[in-house]
Write a protein that holds these residues in place. Structure first.
Motif, PDB file in Angstrom:
ATOM      1  N   HIS A   1       0.838  -1.205   0.000  1.00  0.00           N
ATOM      2  CA  HIS A   1       0.000   0.000   0.000  1.00  0.00           C
ATOM      3  C   HIS A   1       0.877   1.261   0.000  1.00  0.00           C
ATOM      4  O   HIS A   1       0.598   2.214  -0.739  1.00  0.00           O
ATOM      5  CB  HIS A   1      -0.925  -0.002   1.221  1.00  0.00           C
ATOM      6  N   SER A   2       1.941   1.243   0.777  1.00  0.00           N
ATOM      7  CA  SER A   2       2.843   2.391   0.833  1.00  0.00           C
ATOM      8  C   SER A   2       3.558   2.606  -0.490  1.00  0.00           C
ATOM      9  O   SER A   2       3.779   3.745  -0.903  1.00  0.00           O
ATOM     10  CB  SER A   2       3.890   2.186   1.937  1.00  0.00           C
ATOM     11  N   GLU A   3       3.905   1.533  -1.156  1.00  0.00           N
ATOM     12  CA  GLU A   3       4.586   1.645  -2.443  1.00  0.00           C
ATOM     13  C   GLU A   3       3.654   2.118  -3.548  1.00  0.00           C
ATOM     14  O   GLU A   3       4.092   2.770  -4.504  1.00  0.00           O
ATOM     15  CB  GLU A   3       5.222   0.304  -2.837  1.00  0.00           C
TER      16      GLU A   3
END
Length: 130
Positions: free
Chosen positions: A125-127
Motif C-alpha cells: 500500500h505504501s509503495e
C-alpha cells in the motif's frame, strides 16, 4: 457507551448527514461491523504497535521468506546485532516470532503468516502511493 468508548478511544460522532447503517458499498447496504470486546481491541492495538518500527517490519519481511538466526538478519538488514536482538525481543513478547535453539544459535520464525500478510499489505500500500 460504544465498544470504542469503552476501550478509551475518542469517538467522532459526526456522520456528515447520513446514518452509519445507510452506507452503500457497491450497490449493497453495508453490514454492521461485528462488536469486539475492549480486550480484543487493546490486544490488536498492542500487536500493531509491536509491528510499527521500520526495523521490525523488515525483520517480519525477512522471516516471511525463511527462518533466520540473528547474524542472518544483521547481514540482510545491515543493522547491528544488539539492535536486531532488541527488536526480536519486542516481536517475541508480542507473539509475532518465536525462536528455536539449534546448538549455539537461535533460529527465529514467524508464529503464523497472518501477521506477515498485514506487513506485506502495508508495504504494498505504501509503495502504491509513490
Amino acid at each position: 457507551m460504544s465498544i470504542v468508548e469503552a476501550a478509551g478511544e475518542p469517538v467522532d460522532t459526526a456522520e456528515e448527514g447520513a446514518d452509519a447503517h445507510d452506507e452503500v458499498h457497491e450497490g449493497r447496504a453495508a453490514a454492521p461491523a461485528p462488536v469486539r470486546t475492549p480486550a480484543t481491541l487493546a490486544a490488536a492495538g498492542d500487536l500493531l504497535r509491536a509491528l510499527a518500527a521500520p526495523v521490525r517490519i523488515a525483520i517480519v519481511l525477512q522471516l516471511h521468506e525463511s527462518p533466520c538466526c540473528v547474524h542472518d538478519l544483521v547481514d540482510a538488514l545491515g543493522v547491528t546485532q544488539p539492535l536486531i536482538s532488541q527488536h526480536l525481543r519486542v516481536l517475541k513478547s508480542a507473539g509475532v516470532v518465536h525462536g528455536d535453539r539449534r546448538g549455539r544459535e537461535v533460529v527465529y520464525s514467524l508464529v503464523d503468516d497472518h501477521l506477515a500478510h498485514i506487513v506485506v499489505d502495508a508495504v504494498a500500500h505504501s509503495e502504491e502511493g509513490r
